[in-house]
Design an enzyme around this catalytic site. Structure first.
Site, PDB file in Angstrom:
ATOM      1  N   CYS A   1      44.657  49.911  15.075  1.00  0.00           N
ATOM      2  CA  CYS A   1      45.436  49.674  16.369  1.00  0.00           C
ATOM      3  C   CYS A   1      45.765  48.294  16.264  1.00  0.00           C
ATOM      4  CB  CYS A   1      44.330  49.989  17.487  1.00  0.00           C
ATOM      5  SG  CYS A   1      42.678  49.350  17.254  1.00  0.00           S
ATOM      6  N   ALA A   2      45.545  47.411  17.359  1.00  0.00           N
ATOM      7  CA  ALA A   2      45.850  46.032  17.245  1.00  0.00           C
ATOM      8  C   ALA A   2      44.786  45.279  16.767  1.00  0.00           C
ATOM      9  CB  ALA A   2      46.289  45.585  18.895  1.00  0.00           C
TER      10      ALA A   2
END
Length: 238
Positions: A131-132
């Site tokens: 994801c981030a």
């Protein structure tokens, strides 16, 4: 943070080598997890096979749409399967409610978690989930894949918490490579790091569901074939 450190994909690891049910162990070279890849990354040394042949990007639509994924190529397919909406990603004061966020992922994105399981079971490997930060959305998705394959909760929590060793590099990367998110990153959810109670609550939901984690996955659309394919692909007898 040196230039060299920020140009290497942080929080990257191969999830092989974990003990699983019935005396089995997870295979190396099958499942990776990481933070956000960025253009121009140096080749990582944390894994043997790179780049991954399949990438599952768990970011929201706004995050994903900002630029072409740096790992997309003729040899690497990228699947976008968002586990949080744009509004949920940008919401303030998330760190104080991390366990609630994880529970909402189970409630609102159960079918998407099962889709991640299906991709991991059938797409060319290695499979990279990110994801981030590689902590929350990735943490929940990885926990599902590990628990489905028979990895015990204590080992899943230990892997989840190892992200805290990389948070300095992760936060520096988000600030540099995700400027479109403005002041929402690094947010307090990222600054709090990995919180054991949050992932323990997820594991408890699966283990108390009728039929355990397999029953939970089946109630959200998983087939027996997918569950069997994933376990066979990801684990091996010792």
């Amino acid at each position: 943070m040196t230039v060299t450190e920020i140009d290497v994909l942080p929080n990257l690891r191969d999830l092989g080598g974990l003990p699983a049910a019935d005396g089995r162990v997870t295979r190396t070279g099958v499942l990776y997890r990481s933070a956000l890849p960025a253009p121009g990354d140096a080749r990582p040394t944390a894994v043997d096979h790179w780049p991954a042949r399949t990438v599952v990007d768990l970011r929201s639509a706004r995050e994903f749409a900002t630029r072409v994924h740096p790992l997309r190529s003729d040899d690497t397919a990228v699947h976008q399967i968002s586990l949080l909406s744009d509004a949920e990603v940008a919401a303030p004061n998330q760190g104080a409610h991390l366990a609630d966020i994880y529970q909402r992922i189970l409630t609102n994105a159960g079918e998407r978690l099962v889709e991640i399981l299906r991709v991991a079971a059938t797409a060319p490997g290695p499979v990279l989930l990110h994801c981030a930060a590689g902590k929350d959305r990735t943490g929940v998705a990885v926990a599902l894949l590990l628990r489905t394959a028979g990895v015990e909760p204590d080992d899943i929590v230990a892997d989840y918490l190892s992200t805290n060793e990389h948070m300095g590099a992760v936060l520096a990367r988000i600030t540099r490579f995700a400027p479109e998110l403005g002041q929402t990153h690094p947010n307090d959810r990222d600054l709090r790091g990995a919180i054991p109670e949050a992932i323990e609550g997820v594991l408890a939901q699966w283990d108390t569901h009728p039929g355990g984690v397999h029953g939970w996955a089946q109630s959200h659309g998983a087939t027996d074939e997918t569950l069997e394919l994933w376990t066979a692909r990801f684990t091996v007898s010792t």
